[in-house]
Design an enzyme around this catalytic site. Sequence first.
Site, PDB file in Angstrom:
ATOM      1  N   ASN A 193      -1.167   1.557   3.534  1.00 20.35           N
ATOM      2  CA  ASN A 193      -0.866   0.156   3.209  1.00 20.35           C
ATOM      3  C   ASN A 193       0.628  -0.190   3.295  1.00 20.35           C
ATOM      4  O   ASN A 193       0.976  -1.335   3.578  1.00 20.35           O
ATOM      5  CB  ASN A 193      -1.452  -0.219   1.846  1.00 20.35           C
ATOM      6  CG  ASN A 193      -0.950   0.630   0.716  1.00 20.35           C
ATOM      7  OD1 ASN A 193      -0.390   1.711   0.944  1.00 20.35           O
ATOM      8  ND2 ASN A 193      -1.148   0.178  -0.509  1.00 20.35           N
ATOM      9  N   GLU A 290       0.541   9.409  -6.696  1.00 21.88           N
ATOM     10  CA  GLU A 290       0.567   7.941  -6.769  1.00 21.88           C
ATOM     11  C   GLU A 290      -0.806   7.477  -6.293  1.00 21.88           C
ATOM     12  O   GLU A 290      -1.053   7.415  -5.089  1.00 21.88           O
ATOM     13  CB  GLU A 290       1.673   7.384  -5.861  1.00 21.88           C
ATOM     14  CG  GLU A 290       3.083   7.730  -6.287  1.00 21.88           C
ATOM     15  CD  GLU A 290       3.553   6.922  -7.486  1.00 21.88           C
ATOM     16  OE1 GLU A 290       2.841   6.015  -7.935  1.00 21.88           O
ATOM     17  OE2 GLU A 290       4.650   7.214  -7.984  1.00 21.88           O
ATOM     18  N   CYS A 324      -2.071  -0.914  -4.259  1.00 22.50           N
ATOM     19  CA  CYS A 324      -2.534  -0.049  -5.353  1.00 22.50           C
ATOM     20  C   CYS A 324      -2.407  -0.704  -6.727  1.00 22.50           C
ATOM     21  O   CYS A 324      -3.269  -0.552  -7.576  1.00 22.50           O
ATOM     22  CB  CYS A 324      -1.734   1.240  -5.329  1.00 22.50           C
ATOM     23  SG  CYS A 324       0.051   0.966  -5.327  1.00 22.50           S
ATOM     24  N   GLU A 504       8.035   7.309  -8.750  1.00 25.80           N
ATOM     25  CA  GLU A 504       8.864   7.026  -7.578  1.00 25.80           C
ATOM     26  C   GLU A 504       9.806   5.902  -7.973  1.00 25.80           C
ATOM     27  O   GLU A 504       9.503   5.118  -8.881  1.00 25.80           O
ATOM     28  CB  GLU A 504       7.979   6.636  -6.391  1.00 25.80           C
ATOM     29  CG  GLU A 504       7.145   7.839  -5.961  1.00 25.80           C
ATOM     30  CD  GLU A 504       6.408   7.703  -4.650  1.00 25.80           C
ATOM     31  OE1 GLU A 504       5.847   6.633  -4.399  1.00 25.80           O
ATOM     32  OE2 GLU A 504       6.384   8.683  -3.896  1.00 25.80           O
TER      33      GLU A 504
HETATM   34  N1  LIG Z   1       0.026   4.487  -6.579  1.00 20.90           N
HETATM   35  C1  LIG Z   1       0.595   4.187  -5.425  1.00 20.90           C
HETATM   36  O1  LIG Z   1       1.806   4.124  -5.295  1.00 20.90           O
HETATM   37  C2  LIG Z   1      -0.256   3.903  -4.206  1.00 20.90           C
HETATM   38  C3  LIG Z   1       0.324   3.285  -3.105  1.00 20.90           C
HETATM   39  C4  LIG Z   1      -0.458   3.014  -1.994  1.00 20.90           C
HETATM   40  C5  LIG Z   1      -1.816   3.347  -1.987  1.00 20.90           C
HETATM   41  N2  LIG Z   1      -2.358   3.946  -3.075  1.00 20.90           N
HETATM   42  C6  LIG Z   1      -3.804   4.262  -3.092  1.00 20.90           C
HETATM   43  O2  LIG Z   1      -4.203   4.831  -1.854  1.00 20.90           O
HETATM   44  C7  LIG Z   1      -5.557   4.528  -1.584  1.00 20.90           C
HETATM   45  C8  LIG Z   1      -5.689   4.001  -0.186  1.00 20.90           C
HETATM   46  O3  LIG Z   1      -5.089   4.874   0.704  1.00 20.90           O
HETATM   47  P1  LIG Z   1      -5.903   5.849   1.665  1.00 20.90           P
HETATM   48  O4  LIG Z   1      -7.221   5.242   1.977  1.00 20.90           O
HETATM   49  O5  LIG Z   1      -5.001   6.214   2.774  1.00 20.90           O
HETATM   50  O6  LIG Z   1      -6.134   7.115   0.716  1.00 20.90           O
HETATM   51  P2  LIG Z   1      -6.690   8.542   1.090  1.00 20.90           P
HETATM   52  O7  LIG Z   1      -6.721   9.321  -0.173  1.00 20.90           O
HETATM   53  O8  LIG Z   1      -7.921   8.450   1.885  1.00 20.90           O
HETATM   54  O9  LIG Z   1      -5.599   9.155   2.098  1.00 20.90           O
HETATM   55  C9  LIG Z   1      -4.244   9.236   1.726  1.00 20.90           C
HETATM   56  C10 LIG Z   1      -3.579  10.314   2.562  1.00 20.90           C
HETATM   57  O10 LIG Z   1      -4.117  11.581   2.223  1.00 20.90           O
HETATM   58  C11 LIG Z   1      -4.517  12.273   3.398  1.00 20.90           C
HETATM   59  N3  LIG Z   1      -5.616  13.155   3.028  1.00 20.90           N
HETATM   60  C12 LIG Z   1      -6.931  12.845   2.952  1.00 20.90           C
HETATM   61  N4  LIG Z   1      -7.638  13.910   2.525  1.00 20.90           N
HETATM   62  C13 LIG Z   1      -6.741  14.914   2.313  1.00 20.90           C
HETATM   63  C14 LIG Z   1      -6.850  16.253   1.860  1.00 20.90           C
HETATM   64  N5  LIG Z   1      -8.015  16.791   1.522  1.00 20.90           N
HETATM   65  N6  LIG Z   1      -5.736  16.990   1.755  1.00 20.90           N
HETATM   66  C15 LIG Z   1      -4.528  16.452   2.069  1.00 20.90           C
HETATM   67  N7  LIG Z   1      -4.362  15.193   2.521  1.00 20.90           N
HETATM   68  C16 LIG Z   1      -5.458  14.427   2.635  1.00 20.90           C
HETATM   69  C17 LIG Z   1      -4.862  11.154   4.366  1.00 20.90           C
HETATM   70  O11 LIG Z   1      -4.865  11.608   5.702  1.00 20.90           O
HETATM   71  C18 LIG Z   1      -3.772  10.159   4.067  1.00 20.90           C
HETATM   72  O12 LIG Z   1      -2.572  10.500   4.702  1.00 20.90           O
HETATM   73  C19 LIG Z   1      -5.955   3.494  -2.619  1.00 20.90           C
HETATM   74  O13 LIG Z   1      -6.716   4.106  -3.629  1.00 20.90           O
HETATM   75  C20 LIG Z   1      -4.619   3.020  -3.168  1.00 20.90           C
HETATM   76  O14 LIG Z   1      -4.675   2.500  -4.456  1.00 20.90           O
HETATM   77  C21 LIG Z   1      -1.610   4.239  -4.178  1.00 20.90           C
HETATM   78  C1  LIG Z   2       5.562  -3.058  -3.158  1.00 21.35           C
HETATM   79  N1  LIG Z   2       4.402  -3.249  -4.025  1.00 21.35           N
HETATM   80  C2  LIG Z   2       3.801  -4.542  -3.763  1.00 21.35           C
HETATM   81  C3  LIG Z   2       4.805  -3.207  -5.421  1.00 21.35           C
HETATM   82  C4  LIG Z   2       3.387  -2.237  -3.731  1.00 21.35           C
HETATM   83  C5  LIG Z   2       3.736  -0.817  -4.041  1.00 21.35           C
HETATM   84  C6  LIG Z   2       2.852   0.184  -3.351  1.00 21.35           C
HETATM   85  C7  LIG Z   2       1.403   0.120  -3.704  1.00 21.35           C
HETATM   86  O1  LIG Z   2       0.480   0.093  -2.919  1.00 21.35           O
END
Ligand SMILES: NC(=O)c1ccc[n+]([C@@H]2O[C@H](COP(=O)([O-])OP(=O)(O)OC[C@H]3O[C@@H](n4cnc5c(N)ncnc54)[C@H](O)[C@@H]3O)[C@@H](O)[C@H]2O)c1
Ligand SMILES: C[N+](C)(C)CCCC=O
Length: 530
Positions: A193, A290, A324, A504
Site C-alpha cells: 500500500n 507493523e 493499516c 517506526e
Molecule cells: N502497521 C503498518 O504499518 C502497516 C502498513 C501497511 C500495511 N499493513 C498491513 O498489511 C496488510 C496488507 O499487506 P499485504 O497484503 O502485502 O500483507 P501480506 O502479509 O500478505 O504480505 C506482506 C509482505 O510479506 C511477504 N510475505 C508473505 N508471506 C510471507 C512469509 N511466509 N514469510 C515472509 N514474507 C512473507 C509478502 O510477499 C509481502 O512482501 C494489511 O493487513 C495491512 O493492515 C500494516
Molecule cells: C501514512 N499513513 C496514512 C499514516 C499510513 C501509514 C501506513 C499504513 O498503512
Amino acid sequence: MLAQSCLPRLLLRLPRLPSLPLLPRLRALGPGLAMSSATGTVTVQQPLNYRAGARVQPTDGGQLEEVFEPATGRVLCKVPCSGEKEVDLAVQSAKAAFKIWSQMSGMERCRVMLEAARIIREQRDEIATMETINNGKSIFEARVDIDISWQCLEYYAGLAGSLAGEHIQLPGGSFGYTRREPLGVCVGIGAWNYPFQIACWKSGPALACGNAMVFKPSPFTPISVVRLAEIFTEAGVPKGLFNVVQGGAATGQLLCQHPDVAKISFTGSVPTGMKIMEMAAKGIKPVTLELGGKSPLIIFSDADLENAVKGALMANFLTQGEVCCNGTRVFVERKILDTFTKEVVKRTQKIKIGDPLLEDTRMGALINRPHLNRVQGFIKQAKEQGAEVLCGGDLYVPDDPKLKNGYYMRPCVLGNCKDDMTCVKEEIFGPVMAILPFDTEEEVLERANATKFGLAGGVFTRDIQKAHRVVAALKAGMCFINNYNVSPVELPFGGYKFSGFGRENGRAAIEYYSQLKTVCVEMGDVESVF
Ligand SMILES: NC(=O)c1ccc[n+]([C@@H]2O[C@H](COP(=O)([O-])OP(=O)(O)OC[C@H]3O[C@@H](n4cnc5c(N)ncnc54)[C@H](O)[C@@H]3O)[C@@H](O)[C@H]2O)c1
Ligand SMILES: C[N+](C)(C)CCCC=O
C-alpha cells in the site's frame, strides 16, 4: 478534502524546489522505466533486483510474478522471484557493506542520508508517478507519500550524528558507559500500500544506526523501491548497503531464516506476521511487526462537525481505503448521527474516482482484481448481515476506455451497523466506512477496545479533558485528537495487541535498530572473592 486538511501541515513548511528540465526528469525514472506521464503507456524492462550497487537479474530466479497497473489492468512486467542463492548473495553483499558503514561516524552517515533525501525530493514527481502506476493510488497522494519518505530520511540523518550512550558513575571512581551499536544486516519486508514509504520508514532508522539492509517489497509493487536503492548508491552509501530482492512468501522466508540476518522488520498482515515471528524466534532475532488494524474513530456531539466529517473521510478513503491504521469503525454520538451521516455521505459521493495520474483524481484503483473482489465480498456480506449501504460499494467503470479493466469501486458508507457484523470486526482494507451510533463515553470506550487489533484510534471533541481521557483509555499505539491519518515522521508509529510491536518513525525506532553494549570500567584493584 485532502488539500484542505493534512496537506498544508505536511507540505507548506517546505521551501519550493526549482523545477527540473524535462530530460533529467525522465532520466530520473531509471533506465528500467520507459515512462511518459500517461496511464497505460509504461513498460518496465530492466531488472528489479538490486545487489552490490547495481540492478541485477537474480542468479536463481524462479517463478515469474506478473505485476499489474491497477488503473488499467495491464501487465507492467514479469518479475522473477529470488531463490536461496540470490538471497544469500544479497545478504553477503549487505554484510560486506556493513563493515564499512558501521565504522563511519554518525555525522558521516548523516551527510550521505541527507544527500539521499535531497535526491528523492528533487525526483519527487517521477517517483510518485512510478508509485501511482504500480499501486493505483492518486498522484496527489503519491506525492505526499514521497514527501513523507524523504522527510523520514532527513529526520534519521539528523539523529545519526547524535546517537549516544550514557556515562554512569560508580563507587571509587569506577564508571560504566553504554554504547548504542548497530545490529548488522536487517531485513525489511514490505506491504503493497505504501511501497516507497515503507522502504524509507525501515531503511531510515536502520541506516542511521549503522546497519545494512536487504529489502523485499510486495510482489504486487516491486518497482519504486529499486529506485530508492539507486538513490542510496548515488548519495554515496557503500555498494551493497541497501539491496533489493524480489519475490513472495518463499523469498521472504529465505530472508527471515538466513543465519546472517540480525533483525527482521515486517509490514503486512497478521497471519504473515505470526509466521515471521515464528521464524525470528528460531533464530533469536529481534523483530518489528507493523500489522493490520480495525481502528475506532469516535465523534462526540460537541465536535466541530466540519472537521469531524473531513477527519472521517481521511480516516477511511486515503489510498482507496487500503491503509493499516484507517479508522473504519466510526462511532458517532447518537445526537448528531443523522447530521453527521448525511454530510459524510454527501462528501463521499463527491470523491473524484478515476485515472490516478490525473491531477484532480482523489481515488484511484485498488491494488488488484482478487483484492477488489474480496472488498466487494465484505460489502455483500455486510448487506446480508443487515447493514445498509448508504452510498457507493459498487464497481466503478470510468468512461475512458483504457481504464475499463482497472480495479475501481465507489467508496462505501455503511449504516445500521452492529458491533458483531463481519464488516465491523474484520480488516477490509478497502474504501468501506462503518458508522456505529453510541450514547455514552464509557460505552463507546468499551466497544472501541473490543477488538483483537490495536493499531490506531481517534477522537473528535472540543472538550480537551475528554479528548485526553479518551485517548488514554484507547488500547491503540497511534491515537489522533481532532484529526486522522496525518503522519509526521517525528512521531512513533506502531501497534498494540494483534497490530504488532516495535515502532517506526520518531526517536523510538532507534531502539529497534540498535543494541546496547554496557562497558564496566574498574579504576581500582580487583576485590576477588577467592
Ligand atoms: N502497521 C503498518 O504499518 C502497516 C502498513 C501497511 C500495511 N499493513 C498491513 O498489511 C496488510 C496488507 O499487506 P499485504 O497484503 O502485502 O500483507 P501480506 O502479509 O500478505 O504480505 C506482506 C509482505 O510479506 C511477504 N510475505 C508473505 N508471506 C510471507 C512469509 N511466509 N514469510 C515472509 N514474507 C512473507 C509478502 O510477499 C509481502 O512482501 C494489511 O493487513 C495491512 O493492515 C500494516
Ligand atoms: C501514512 N499513513 C496514512 C499514516 C499510513 C501509514 C501506513 C499504513 O498503512
